[in-house]
Design a protein around this motif. Structure first.
Motif, mmCIF file in Angstrom:
data_model
loop_
_atom_site.group_PDB
_atom_site.id
_atom_site.type_symbol
_atom_site.label_atom_id
_atom_site.label_comp_id
_atom_site.label_asym_id
_atom_site.label_seq_id
_atom_site.Cartn_x
_atom_site.Cartn_y
_atom_site.Cartn_z
ATOM 1 N N HIS A 1 8.224 -0.995 -4.886
ATOM 2 C CA HIS A 1 7.722 -1.465 -3.588
ATOM 3 C C HIS A 1 7.177 -0.267 -2.802
ATOM 4 O O HIS A 1 7.761 0.812 -2.850
ATOM 5 C CB HIS A 1 8.846 -2.111 -2.783
ATOM 6 C CG HIS A 1 9.632 -3.140 -3.529
ATOM 7 N ND1 HIS A 1 9.285 -4.471 -3.598
ATOM 8 C CD2 HIS A 1 10.785 -3.026 -4.259
ATOM 9 C CE1 HIS A 1 10.162 -5.133 -4.310
ATOM 10 N NE2 HIS A 1 11.087 -4.275 -4.732
ATOM 11 N N PRO A 2 6.086 -0.447 -2.045
ATOM 12 C CA PRO A 2 5.217 -1.621 -1.999
ATOM 13 C C PRO A 2 4.136 -1.534 -3.085
ATOM 14 O O PRO A 2 4.003 -0.511 -3.766
ATOM 15 C CB PRO A 2 4.594 -1.510 -0.610
ATOM 16 C CG PRO A 2 4.461 -0.031 -0.406
ATOM 17 C CD PRO A 2 5.690 0.580 -1.050
ATOM 18 N N HIS A 3 3.349 -2.589 -3.193
ATOM 19 C CA HIS A 3 2.275 -2.592 -4.185
ATOM 20 C C HIS A 3 1.174 -1.614 -3.805
ATOM 21 O O HIS A 3 0.615 -0.936 -4.672
ATOM 22 C CB HIS A 3 1.707 -4.009 -4.319
ATOM 23 C CG HIS A 3 0.645 -4.133 -5.372
ATOM 24 N ND1 HIS A 3 -0.652 -3.706 -5.172
ATOM 25 C CD2 HIS A 3 0.683 -4.627 -6.631
ATOM 26 C CE1 HIS A 3 -1.370 -3.935 -6.270
ATOM 27 N NE2 HIS A 3 -0.574 -4.488 -7.167
ATOM 28 N N SER B 1 -1.400 1.019 -6.574
ATOM 29 C CA SER B 1 -0.080 1.441 -7.084
ATOM 30 C C SER B 1 -0.164 2.762 -7.832
ATOM 31 O O SER B 1 0.310 2.897 -8.968
ATOM 32 C CB SER B 1 0.521 0.352 -7.992
ATOM 33 O OG SER B 1 0.646 -0.861 -7.310
ATOM 34 N N GLY C 1 5.608 -7.104 -5.462
ATOM 35 C CA GLY C 1 4.755 -7.764 -4.471
ATOM 36 C C GLY C 1 3.458 -8.294 -5.024
ATOM 37 O O GLY C 1 2.919 -9.285 -4.510
ATOM 38 N N GLU D 1 0.785 -8.846 -1.979
ATOM 39 C CA GLU D 1 1.289 -7.788 -1.113
ATOM 40 C C GLU D 1 0.236 -6.726 -0.827
ATOM 41 O O GLU D 1 0.271 -6.064 0.218
ATOM 42 C CB GLU D 1 2.519 -7.141 -1.761
ATOM 43 C CG GLU D 1 3.304 -6.226 -0.841
ATOM 44 C CD GLU D 1 4.576 -5.736 -1.509
ATOM 45 O OE1 GLU D 1 5.626 -6.375 -1.325
ATOM 46 O OE2 GLU D 1 4.507 -4.733 -2.253
ATOM 47 N N ALA E 1 -1.273 -4.098 2.764
ATOM 48 C CA ALA E 1 -1.067 -2.650 2.650
ATOM 49 C C ALA E 1 -1.855 -1.939 3.740
ATOM 50 O O ALA E 1 -3.042 -1.640 3.592
ATOM 51 C CB ALA E 1 -1.509 -2.168 1.263
ATOM 52 N N LEU F 1 4.949 -1.282 6.624
ATOM 53 C CA LEU F 1 5.556 -1.645 5.350
ATOM 54 C C LEU F 1 5.986 -3.096 5.393
ATOM 55 O O LEU F 1 7.003 -3.446 5.990
ATOM 56 C CB LEU F 1 6.750 -0.741 5.046
ATOM 57 C CG LEU F 1 7.377 -0.893 3.643
ATOM 58 C CD1 LEU F 1 6.335 -0.673 2.560
ATOM 59 C CD2 LEU F 1 8.548 0.051 3.457
ATOM 60 N N LYS F 2 5.159 -3.950 4.778
ATOM 61 C CA LYS F 2 5.478 -5.367 4.650
ATOM 62 C C LYS F 2 5.650 -5.689 3.167
ATOM 63 O O LYS F 2 4.741 -5.431 2.376
ATOM 64 C CB LYS F 2 4.364 -6.226 5.247
ATOM 65 C CG LYS F 2 4.232 -6.119 6.756
ATOM 66 C CD LYS F 2 3.163 -7.068 7.271
ATOM 67 C CE LYS F 2 3.042 -6.984 8.781
ATOM 68 N NZ LYS F 2 2.016 -7.925 9.301
ATOM 69 N N LEU F 3 6.796 -6.267 2.823
ATOM 70 C CA LEU F 3 7.105 -6.570 1.435
ATOM 71 C C LEU F 3 7.138 -8.075 1.220
ATOM 72 O O LEU F 3 7.825 -8.805 1.937
ATOM 73 C CB LEU F 3 8.465 -5.971 1.045
ATOM 74 C CG LEU F 3 8.633 -4.461 1.238
ATOM 75 C CD1 LEU F 3 10.007 -4.020 0.742
ATOM 76 C CD2 LEU F 3 7.530 -3.690 0.543
ATOM 77 N N ASN G 1 1.255 3.029 0.950
ATOM 78 C CA ASN G 1 0.312 2.309 1.807
ATOM 79 C C ASN G 1 -0.613 3.221 2.577
ATOM 80 O O ASN G 1 -1.621 2.762 3.136
ATOM 81 C CB ASN G 1 1.063 1.411 2.797
ATOM 82 C CG ASN G 1 1.613 0.166 2.147
ATOM 83 O OD1 ASN G 1 1.282 -0.160 1.009
ATOM 84 N ND2 ASN G 1 2.469 -0.543 2.868
#
Length: 470
Positions: free
Chosen positions: A232-234, A238, A315, A319, A323, A328-330, A358
């Motif tokens: 996490h996160p994507h 990545s 994600g 997800e 970004a 930071l949203k998961l 992100n």
């Protein structure tokens, strides 16, 4: 005989026509005696001109073609005012007035003025260009990241180039038939195509040092267990997952000896000619359910998957649309499939939190542009992936392009969540939903604990706290 009056008002009272300017000037200078005739022309006596009535204006600035002064008498008091008015309202013309010419002559000679300097705009440009004297090491780092981000496009271009050569058809056709129909290298879990030499290449060291990226271990992992790493996160692409688990650039084998980790990616990537072979050599695998189960049940120290691990970017494409730098949203509440597989395989769950993933790109905000976000969701539903509208820096500039920013990434591997096996081989495959929710909650809580523990160290510029959505 009385002489006719010269005053226009008196002449009007006697019903006499107005005199011309010439007759008025002739009488003003006392008749013909004061004029000297030469070659049929009359020239006023200078003394007589200066003895005119003070109420009459003599214009001596005009001359005829032979240089003689042209004399005129003001016929009406409003004439001068009319001249001033016309002069004020008429369009300006250069050199039409002596007073204007005099002002131009009195003006100091201006200094030389240069035009704009060629190239001066580049210095004020909003785009910051990289200097020419960048060290070779940094250029190699940029080249390594450029290779990774464009590798799919490059392999596809190579395939189309070879397809245009008829001599290559006899090789390409059997290759396509094998890879698209018969090959199971990406899902059988045997890792026969994995190349330790390629994974330890110096190219990936340059890749990881570009950001730079570092891998941090919270606790050691024993090699007699199976593991599913949740990344996490994507982010957008990545990069941190690839550097940490797709290569040995960050020393995964040194931090976790005895564990063979496989980074999982979309199954569609293994249908791209040539790129699939490149990905298999790096030890990548398909993220399908079949692939995960095979990887965790084959090989290892007991040939049943002990010491094996897989890394899933939980994600996914959804997800990636959230970004945003310093946020930071998961997408995790609805993602329980990887937890269910872990329970069936008896694999411990290991949360991984990548601080800085992100921050590598800027992208269009979904809240500010809801129509674009809706279109991206339609694409994801139809094709299984989506394309975020993002940008970062370029190869030779720091503001425009698709290269990621040089911003530090710190990838923290958390404490494993112990899992009791349910629904494994020889059973009905069912998993207790209450236990599934319990393990999922423990996993989310560990992620939040990791964030709270390390945010002041690795996320000093954050604009919000960790949010678990969907």
């Amino acid at each position: 005989m009385d002489s006719e009056p010269a005053n226009p008002e008196e002449r009007a009272q006697q019903d006499l026509p107005p005199k011309s300017y010439a007759d008025a000037a002739h009488e003003a200078v006392n008749g013909d005696d004061d004029y000297k005739h030469s070659n049929g022309h009359s020239t006023p006596n200078k003394e007589a001109v200066w003895n005119l009535d003070e109420n009459k204006i003599v214009y001596e600035k005009y001359k005829d073609g032979e240089g003689s002064v042209l004399v005129s008498v003001k016929p009406d008091p409003s004439y001068e005012e009319n001249l001033k008015h016309n002069k004020a309202t008429a369009p300006r013309s250069r050199g039409s007035s002596t007073s204007e010419n005099k002002k131009l002559q009195d003006t100091p000679k201006p200094q030389l003025q240069a035009g704009r300097r060629a190239g001066a705009g580049w210095e004020r440009s909003a785009i910051r260009w990289s200097p020419l004297n960048v060290p070779l090491q940094r250029r190699l780092q940029t080249l390594a990241v450029l290779w990774h981000t464009t590798s799919i496009a490059l392999f596809l271009s190579l395939f189309f180039l070879l397809s245009s050569i008829p001599l290559c058809w006899s090789i390409l056709l059997p290759y396509l038939i094998y890879t698209l129909i018969f090959s199971e290298d990406s899902t059988d879990g045997r890792l026969r195509r994995r190349s330790p030499f390629l994974r330890r290449s110096k190219v990936w060291s340059a890749f990881a040092s570009y950001f730079p990226a570092r891998l941090h271990r919270t606790v050691p992992l024993i090699p007699t267990r199976k593991y599913i790493f949740g990344y996490h996160p994507h982010g957008i692409i990545s990069h941190g997952a690839f550097a940490a688990f797709g290569t040995e650039a960050l020393g995964f084998s040194d931090l976790f000896p005895g564990i063979t980790n496989t980074l999982l990616t979309l199954d569609s990537n293994f249908r791209i000619p040539f790129y699939r072979d490149y990905a298999l050599a790096l030890g990548l695998g398909s993220v399908s359910k079949e692939s995960i189960e095979n990887l965790l049940s084959r090989g290892g120290i007991n040939n049943e998957g002990m010491g094996r691990a897989v890394t899933v970017v939980v994600g996914g494409a959804r997800e990636s649309l959230d970004a945003q730098p310093h946020h930071l949203k998961l997408v995790l509440n609805s993602r329980k499939g990887f937890v269910k597989i872990a329970i069936r395989q008896g694999a411990d769950l290991v949360p991984v939190l990548a601080f800085g993933e992100n921050e590598l790109y800027e992208q269009v905000d979904s809240q500010e542009h809801p129509f674009i976000h809706r279109f991206q969701m339609i694409v994801k539903k139809a094709m299984g992936f989506t394309v975020p509208l993002f940008h970062a820096r370029g190869i030779f500039n720091y503001d425009v392009g698709l290269m990621p920013y040089r911003r530090a990434m710190n990838i923290v591997v958390g404490k494993p969540i112990a899992v009791k096996q349910q629904g494994g081989a020889g059973s009905d495959g069912k998993v207790d939903e209450a236990y599934l929710d319990e393990v999922h909650k423990a996993y989310v809580d560990e992620l939040i604990n990791m964030w709270n523990e390390h945010k002041d160290t690795f996320a000093k510029d954050r604009l919000g706290e960790l949010e678990v959505v969907e």
